[in-house]
Design a protein around this motif. Structure first.
Motif, short mmCIF file in Angstrom:
data_model
loop_
_atom_site.label_atom_id
_atom_site.label_comp_id
_atom_site.label_asym_id
_atom_site.label_seq_id
_atom_site.Cartn_x
_atom_site.Cartn_y
_atom_site.Cartn_z
N TYR A 296 0.85 -1.20 0.00
CA TYR A 296 0.00 0.00 0.00
C TYR A 296 0.88 1.25 0.00
O TYR A 296 0.67 2.18 -0.77
N LEU A 297 1.88 1.26 0.87
CA LEU A 297 2.79 2.41 0.94
C LEU A 297 3.56 2.59 -0.37
O LEU A 297 3.71 3.70 -0.86
N ALA A 298 4.02 1.48 -0.94
CA ALA A 298 4.75 1.56 -2.21
C ALA A 298 3.88 2.17 -3.31
O ALA A 298 4.36 2.98 -4.11
N PHE A 299 2.60 1.80 -3.32
CA PHE A 299 1.69 2.35 -4.32
C PHE A 299 1.56 3.86 -4.15
O PHE A 299 1.54 4.61 -5.13
N TRP A 300 1.50 4.34 -2.91
CA TRP A 300 1.42 5.79 -2.66
C TRP A 300 2.73 6.51 -2.94
O TRP A 300 2.77 7.74 -2.96
N ARG A 301 3.80 5.77 -3.15
CA ARG A 301 5.08 6.42 -3.49
C ARG A 301 5.33 6.41 -4.99
O ARG A 301 6.24 7.10 -5.46
N GLU A 302 4.56 5.64 -5.73
CA GLU A 302 4.66 5.66 -7.18
C GLU A 302 4.10 6.98 -7.70
O GLU A 302 3.31 7.63 -7.03
N ARG A 303 4.50 7.32 -8.91
CA ARG A 303 4.07 8.59 -9.51
C ARG A 303 2.71 8.40 -10.17
O ARG A 303 2.61 7.84 -11.26
N HIS A 304 1.65 8.85 -9.50
CA HIS A 304 0.29 8.79 -10.04
C HIS A 304 -0.42 10.11 -9.81
O HIS A 304 -0.25 10.73 -8.76
N VAL A 305 -1.22 10.51 -10.78
CA VAL A 305 -2.13 11.63 -10.57
C VAL A 305 -3.25 11.10 -9.69
O VAL A 305 -3.70 9.96 -9.84
N CYS A 306 -3.68 11.91 -8.75
CA CYS A 306 -4.73 11.52 -7.81
C CYS A 306 -5.94 12.43 -8.00
O CYS A 306 -5.91 13.35 -8.80
N THR A 307 -6.98 12.16 -7.25
CA THR A 307 -8.11 13.07 -7.20
C THR A 307 -8.32 13.49 -5.75
O THR A 307 -8.03 12.73 -4.82
N LEU A 308 -8.81 14.70 -5.59
CA LEU A 308 -9.23 15.21 -4.28
C LEU A 308 -10.71 15.51 -4.38
O LEU A 308 -11.15 16.22 -5.30
N THR A 309 -11.47 14.97 -3.45
CA THR A 309 -12.90 15.26 -3.39
C THR A 309 -13.20 16.10 -2.16
O THR A 309 -12.88 15.70 -1.03
N THR A 310 -13.77 17.28 -2.40
CA THR A 310 -14.26 18.15 -1.33
C THR A 310 -15.74 18.36 -1.58
O THR A 310 -16.26 18.01 -2.64
N LEU A 311 -16.41 18.92 -0.59
CA LEU A 311 -17.83 19.24 -0.77
C LEU A 311 -18.00 20.75 -0.87
O LEU A 311 -17.46 21.50 -0.05
N ARG A 312 -18.75 21.17 -1.87
CA ARG A 312 -19.11 22.58 -2.00
C ARG A 312 -20.08 22.96 -0.86
O ARG A 312 -20.68 22.07 -0.26
N PRO A 313 -20.22 24.24 -0.59
CA PRO A 313 -21.17 24.65 0.46
C PRO A 313 -22.59 24.11 0.26
O PRO A 313 -23.31 23.89 1.23
N ASP A 314 -22.98 23.83 -1.00
CA ASP A 314 -24.32 23.28 -1.23
C ASP A 314 -24.37 21.76 -1.08
O ASP A 314 -25.41 21.14 -1.30
N GLY A 315 -23.24 21.15 -0.71
CA GLY A 315 -23.19 19.71 -0.46
C GLY A 315 -22.82 18.86 -1.66
O GLY A 315 -22.65 17.65 -1.52
N THR A 316 -22.68 19.47 -2.84
CA THR A 316 -22.32 18.67 -4.02
C THR A 316 -20.81 18.44 -4.04
O THR A 316 -20.03 19.27 -3.59
N PRO A 317 -20.39 17.29 -4.58
CA PRO A 317 -18.96 16.98 -4.61
C PRO A 317 -18.21 17.78 -5.67
O PRO A 317 -18.74 18.07 -6.74
N HIS A 318 -17.00 18.13 -5.34
CA HIS A 318 -16.07 18.81 -6.24
C HIS A 318 -14.85 17.90 -6.32
O HIS A 318 -14.18 17.68 -5.30
N VAL A 319 -14.59 17.33 -7.48
CA VAL A 319 -13.50 16.37 -7.66
C VAL A 319 -12.52 16.93 -8.67
O VAL A 319 -12.92 17.28 -9.79
N VAL A 320 -11.25 17.02 -8.28
CA VAL A 320 -10.23 17.59 -9.16
C VAL A 320 -8.95 16.75 -9.10
O VAL A 320 -8.65 16.11 -8.09
N PRO A 321 -8.18 16.76 -10.20
CA PRO A 321 -6.89 16.06 -10.19
C PRO A 321 -5.87 16.86 -9.37
O PRO A 321 -5.83 18.09 -9.45
#
Length: 133
Positions: A11-36
């Motif tokens: 698991y740790l090795a996978f997180w050390r490999e070079r990969h683009v990830c996504t971050l999911t936050t919630l907007r104030p209206d509760g809808t998800p905001h997903v970005v690379p």
């Protein structure tokens, strides 16, 4: 479910490999905001970090959640492998915290990001790790 502070070597090795990830936050209206994003994972501290600009929507979403921070998830995948880290995100602006996060990013992604005087760190205090990596 993996232990965020004591992940398996795979698991740790996978997180050390070079990969683009996504971050999911919630907007104030509760809808998800997903970005690379680029993410670094520090299991010893139980923290994941994302560097970004102060004026981004993801930062605004976290700040809108209040001083306790916001629940977020970061995820990466490659073929059939995937890993997600979840926790509470806060925004860090201290120069030494930003410099440390930039250094960690440069190590994982094998490139130094451009200078950005508006750079901040999304620091995620992790409490859940999922995946099959």
């Amino acid at each position: 479910m993996a232990d965020v502070r004591n992940p398996t070597p795979e698991y740790l090795a996978f997180w050390r490999e070079r990969h683009v990830c996504t971050l999911t936050t919630l907007r104030p209206d509760g809808t998800p905001h997903v970005v690379p994003v680029g993410v670094t994972y520090d299991p010893e501290a139980g923290v994941a970090r994302v560097i970004t600009g102060r004026g981004t929507r993801k930062v605004a979403n976290i700040l809108a959640a209040g001083p306790e921070g916001a629940r977020v998830a970061v995820c990466q995948m490659h073929k059939a492998r995937w890993a997600t880290l979840e926790g509470r995100a806060t925004i860090r602006t201290e120069p030494e915290v930003v410099a440390d996060a930039v250094s960690r990013y440069a190590e994982r992604y094998e490139r130094t990001p451009r200078q950005n005087p508006e750079r901040v760190v999304i620091e995620i205090a992790l409490d859940r790790a999922l995946g099959n990596a």
